[in-house]
Every structure is written in C-alpha cells, then in structure tokens.
Design an enzyme around this catalytic site. Structure first.
Site, PDB file in Angstrom:
ATOM      1  CB  SER A  91      53.887  34.174  31.983  1.00 18.06           C
ATOM      2  OG  SER A  91      54.641  33.536  30.969  1.00 18.06           O
ATOM      3  CE  LYS A 170      54.701  29.521  32.306  1.00 13.07           C
ATOM      4  NZ  LYS A 170      53.983  30.820  32.434  1.00 13.07           N
TER       5      LYS A 170
END
Length: 317
Positions: A91, A170
């Site tokens: 990701s 993230k």
C-alpha cells in the site's frame, strides 16, 4: 662503692649501631632483613597481589548475561524511543516496499517526536488501527507452542516479524479542521480547495481511475486523514470503516514517524516527509532541539551504564 653495671646502648657502640636497623621506616627494615623472600613478599603486599584473583565466569553464563542485557535494552529502546517495523503489504509502494514476491522493507519508527508536536501533512506514520478500521477483523490465533510465541515476540522487537496485525503505515494528507476531497480534473487530491503536490504517488495500474474519487470530508479536530502512496492498492481513510468520518485516525492512535529504511541493506535510506500542501520538501519537520531530543535521551541512558561498567572493572582488578 662500685659503679652499677649497665648494658651499653647502641649510641655508645658505633659498630653495633650499624648492625641494628632503624625501626622508624618499616618498609626499609623489611627490605634490609636477610630473610629469604621477604623483599618479594613485601612488594606483593604493597601492590595488593596478596588478594585472591576473581574467579572467571563460565562462557555460557557470560553469554546468557549478555543476551539478557541486550533483550532488556532492546525492549526499553523500542518501547520509549524507536522500533523496527516490517512492511507487510504494497500500500506504500514505491516509497516502502511490501509487494508480493519481494523482500519487504524494515523501517525505523521514531516514537519520541510526537511527544513534542502533532503529526503534520506529509509525515509517514505508523498507527494502531482505530475501532472503525478493525471492528470487522477477526483476532488471529497465535501459535499454541510457548517457545514459538516467544520467538515471534523477539522477532517482532527487531523487525523480523510483524509486530501487530492491526498496526498500519500510511501518509498524513490532512489534519483536523481541513476539508479533503478527490479529485480535480487532473485527478489530484484537494485540501481546502487547493490541489496537492504529491510526487510520491504511485499508480499500480499506470494511471488513476474513477475509484479514487471520494466526497468532501471535514476532518474532525484531533484526527488525521491518511492515505497510502500506492493509490491503486491502499484501503485507507477513503474506504476503512466505509470511508468518510469513519475513516479518520485519532492522533492518540499514532505510534510514531517513519524515519529510515534499515533493511534490506540495498535500500538503506531516509524516508522523506514531503509537505504536499506547501509544495516544498521539508527535510526536518521539527525544530533542531526536538530533533536532537532522542540523541540526548540516549546519552542520558548511556552515561550511567558506562559509569557502572567502570566501577565493576575496578572492583575486579
């Protein structure tokens, strides 16, 4: 009447005086006595060699002591200063490798910096998944063998195993009070109506598509809007918990800031924190005194250890 008889004193007989050592200097008197080995014994006494030398510890005990100290120091450092995490997914490609079939990156996470400031746009952060992100997850069952569990715990400390299946990595896109949405005609994310400059974005399929779009969201105070750099393959604030306000991450869930890639050796480098809202790259996002705080803490811990080691060595001399 005859004079009383008395023994002559050493002062009365110069020749006898030379044969009797003076007792004012014990060391010189011991050294002058013609007894075998007296001089050598006196020297050993003065040098402290009459003491029994310390008994040497078995090798296995020294190794066990060193291993215990190393584990304790590792636990303390990774609990309060920094920790190594493994990247389990793609990701964050291509900033952080975690793709299928490749060697996942191990990253060093600074756990001290956010004691002095809040996360800022552009920071790559590791955080514990909030309830809205994990409410539908099933808790994975660990191995029943206690030895295997212990090895996995040790591996998680040094980044050889995922430390927690509910920890995420993230990038911060927007902070409390800002409005975020996607997208403009060039497929750029907007914050407060301004397009972001995001050179780190990676499109796994080669180009953006309509799935990247989401409605405007005003980020609540004390929370963050986070997204993965691999926008084609990242379930983040856009989709976790159904998206919208359920996708934000409370600041108190943030564990720390990703600083460096430490493994594999071929990818040693720092992890940038490009401020997409300012349009400039910020090399150091905190003041100098805040950046030096981890070093100062390390020195404060190291000094007593060094002092204690010197005392122990002196006692065994």
């Amino acid at each position: 009447m005859a004079d009383p008889v008395h023994a002559p004193s050493p002062e009365d007989d110069p020749e006898r005086t030379e044969l009797i050592p003076k007792v004012s200097d014990p060391e010189s008197s011991l050294a002058s006595l013609p007894l075998g080995g007296t001089e050598e014994k006196s020297a050993k006494y003065r040098a402290g060699k009459h003491r029994r030398p310390p008994r040497k510890q078995p090798l296995w005990r020294e190794l066990l002591t060193l291993l215990t100290i190393a584990l304790v120091l590792t636990f303390l450092i990774q609990t309060f200063l920094g920790r190594v995490y493994s990247i389990p997914s793609g990701s964050m490609e291509q900033t952080l490798h975690g793709c299928a079939g490749c060697t996942g990156d191990r990253v060093l996470v600074d756990k001290l910096v956010y004691d002095f400031r809040d996360p800022a746009p552009g920071d790559v952060v590791v955080f514990e998944g909030p309830d809205t992100w994990t409410e539908n997850d099933t808790t994975p069952l660990g191995p029943s063998n206690p030895v295997v569990r212990g090895l996995q715990w040790i591996g998680s400390l040094v980044g050889l195993a995922p430390p927690n299946e509910r920890d995420f990595v993230k990038r911060v896109i927007a902070v409390g009070g800002q409005k975020v949405q996607c997208c403009d005609e060039k497929s750029r994310v907007l914050v407060d109506g301004h397009p972001l400059d995001e050179p780190y974005v990676y499109w796994q399929n080669g180009a953006p598509d309509g799935r990247q779009r989401f409605d405007p969201v005003v980020v609540p105070e004390g929370t963050l809007w986070v997204m993965g750099d691999n926008r084609s393959d990242s379930c983040d604030s856009r989709c976790q918990g159904g998206g919208g306000l359920r996708g934000v991450v409370p600041i108190d869930k943030v564990i720390g800031k990703v600083r460096y890639i430490v493994l594999p050796p071929g990818r040693w480098r720092g992890v940038g924190d490009h401020n997409s809202q300012a349009g400039v790259s910020v090399a150091l996002s905190a003041p100098a005194w805040q950046q030096s705080a981890p070093l100062g803490a390390g020195l404060a811990i190291a000094w007593p250890t060094l002092w204690l080691g010197r005392r122990v060595r002196r006692r065994h001399r």
